[in-house]
Scaffold this motif. Structure first.
Motif, PDB file in Angstrom:
ATOM      1  N   ALA A   1      33.992  37.353  44.319  1.00  0.00           N
ATOM      2  CA  ALA A   1      33.427  38.236  43.395  1.00  0.00           C
ATOM      3  C   ALA A   1      35.115  39.170  42.699  1.00  0.00           C
ATOM      4  N   ILE A   2      35.549  39.482  43.455  1.00  0.00           N
ATOM      5  CA  ILE A   2      37.157  40.522  42.703  1.00  0.00           C
ATOM      6  C   ILE A   2      37.512  39.321  42.025  1.00  0.00           C
ATOM      7  N   GLU A   3      37.724  38.072  42.264  1.00  0.00           N
ATOM      8  CA  GLU A   3      38.676  37.691  40.858  1.00  0.00           C
ATOM      9  C   GLU A   3      37.614  37.268  40.148  1.00  0.00           C
ATOM     10  N   SER A   4      36.140  37.292  40.154  1.00  0.00           N
ATOM     11  CA  SER A   4      35.627  37.405  38.337  1.00  0.00           C
ATOM     12  C   SER A   4      35.700  38.600  37.875  1.00  0.00           C
TER      13      SER A   4
ATOM     14  N   LYS B   1      41.763  41.602  28.547  1.00  0.00           N
ATOM     15  CA  LYS B   1      42.706  41.491  27.215  1.00  0.00           C
ATOM     16  C   LYS B   1      43.392  42.377  26.940  1.00  0.00           C
ATOM     17  N   THR B   2      43.551  42.808  28.688  1.00  0.00           N
ATOM     18  CA  THR B   2      44.703  43.830  28.594  1.00  0.00           C
ATOM     19  C   THR B   2      46.115  43.177  29.329  1.00  0.00           C
ATOM     20  N   GLY B   3      46.465  42.305  29.030  1.00  0.00           N
ATOM     21  CA  GLY B   3      47.903  41.261  29.441  1.00  0.00           C
ATOM     22  C   GLY B   3      48.126  41.441  31.116  1.00  0.00           C
ATOM     23  N   ILE B   4      47.562  41.910  31.757  1.00  0.00           N
ATOM     24  CA  ILE B   4      47.920  42.167  33.526  1.00  0.00           C
ATOM     25  C   ILE B   4      48.784  40.590  33.566  1.00  0.00           C
ATOM     26  N   PRO B   5      50.084  40.620  34.018  1.00  0.00           N
ATOM     27  CA  PRO B   5      49.963  39.493  34.361  1.00  0.00           C
ATOM     28  C   PRO B   5      49.354  38.211  35.371  1.00  0.00           C
ATOM     29  N   LYS B   6      49.327  37.033  35.505  1.00  0.00           N
ATOM     30  CA  LYS B   6      48.431  36.446  36.506  1.00  0.00           C
ATOM     31  C   LYS B   6      49.173  37.058  37.577  1.00  0.00           C
ATOM     32  N   ARG B   7      50.784  36.835  38.175  1.00  0.00           N
ATOM     33  CA  ARG B   7      51.558  37.211  39.671  1.00  0.00           C
ATOM     34  C   ARG B   7      50.625  38.627  39.975  1.00  0.00           C
TER      35      ARG B   7
ATOM     36  N   LEU C   1      46.452  42.013  43.654  1.00  0.00           N
ATOM     37  CA  LEU C   1      45.118  42.690  43.682  1.00  0.00           C
ATOM     38  C   LEU C   1      43.912  41.907  44.086  1.00  0.00           C
ATOM     39  N   ALA C   2      43.651  40.837  43.793  1.00  0.00           N
ATOM     40  CA  ALA C   2      42.235  40.297  43.882  1.00  0.00           C
ATOM     41  C   ALA C   2      42.461  39.527  45.602  1.00  0.00           C
ATOM     42  N   ARG C   3      44.445  39.337  46.325  1.00  0.00           N
ATOM     43  CA  ARG C   3      44.352  39.582  47.465  1.00  0.00           C
ATOM     44  C   ARG C   3      43.793  41.396  48.251  1.00  0.00           C
ATOM     45  N   PHE C   4      44.466  42.128  47.955  1.00  0.00           N
ATOM     46  CA  PHE C   4      44.395  43.452  48.191  1.00  0.00           C
ATOM     47  C   PHE C   4      42.940  44.310  48.360  1.00  0.00           C
ATOM     48  N   TYR C   5      42.300  43.692  47.323  1.00  0.00           N
ATOM     49  CA  TYR C   5      40.711  44.285  47.671  1.00  0.00           C
ATOM     50  C   TYR C   5      39.885  43.054  47.925  1.00  0.00           C
ATOM     51  N   THR C   6      39.895  41.986  47.908  1.00  0.00           N
ATOM     52  CA  THR C   6      39.256  41.366  49.195  1.00  0.00           C
ATOM     53  C   THR C   6      39.752  41.656  50.713  1.00  0.00           C
TER      54      THR C   6
END
Length: 182
Positions: A115-118, A126-132, A137-142
């Motif tokens: 859910a978080i990664e999707s 379209k924001t240019g947020i780096p993959k890292r 964010l995905a780890r933290f929110y999950t």
């Protein structure tokens, strides 16, 4: 009887039983008796009850991944988990309060992570947020979503926490977009 129908009957019988009694009290004999199949049929399809539980969870997660792949908010994927948990409260509590808890938690984590990664991929494309940063964010929110779900289960799921998960989704969306606004 086809193998598909045997699987369906066995899994259906298990799901009925887990609503009625603690996980540790369910035996293969209970399952096959309820399903109307021979004991050998169970062992043809599954090594054990935990393997069956894992397969049931895996199928549920796969369905959720397909249905909610275009999530625009974490709540788009997490709310079905919350609603399912609430409508199958006894079953969730029976598994959570057993030695099968790690099986349940693995799949709750997978659903939350998906859910978080999707969500992050969809709202930040379209924001240019780096993959890292997305991965962080995905780890933290999950971890946060799993933690909130776990606390709710440990409190006996007495409340309807859907509104809480919607609010969490809205906060995560706002925080994520504001953090990377140009």
């Amino acid at each position: 009887m086809t193998s598909g129908s045997a699987n369906d009957r066995l899994e259906g019988a298990f799901l009925e039983l887990i609503e009625e009694k603690p996980y540790s009290k369910i035996t293969v004999n209970h399952i096959v008796e309820r399903a109307g199949v021979h004991r050998n049929t169970f062992y043809y399809h599954y090594q054990s009850i935990p393997v069956m539980l894992g397969e049931i969870c895996r199928k549920m997660v796969a369905r959720m991944f397909e249905i909610y792949k275009d999530a625009q908010s974490p709540s788009d994927c997490v709310l079905p988990l919350v609603r399912y948990s609430k409508s199958h409260r006894d079953a969730i509590l029976h598994v959570y309060d057993s030695d099968a808890r790690p099986i349940l938690m693995e799949y709750v984590h997978q659903i939350s992570k998906f859910a978080i990664e999707s969500f992050i991929d969809n709202v930040t494309e379209k924001t240019g947020i780096p993959k890292r940063d997305k991965d962080l964010l995905a780890r933290f929110y999950t971890a946060g979503l799993v933690g909130v779900w776990t606390e709710w289960v440990e409190d006996g799921m007495q409340t309807d926490s859907s509104e809480d998960f919607i609010r969490i989704g809205n906060v995560l969306t706002k925080m994520t977009l504001e953090a990377y606004r140009s």
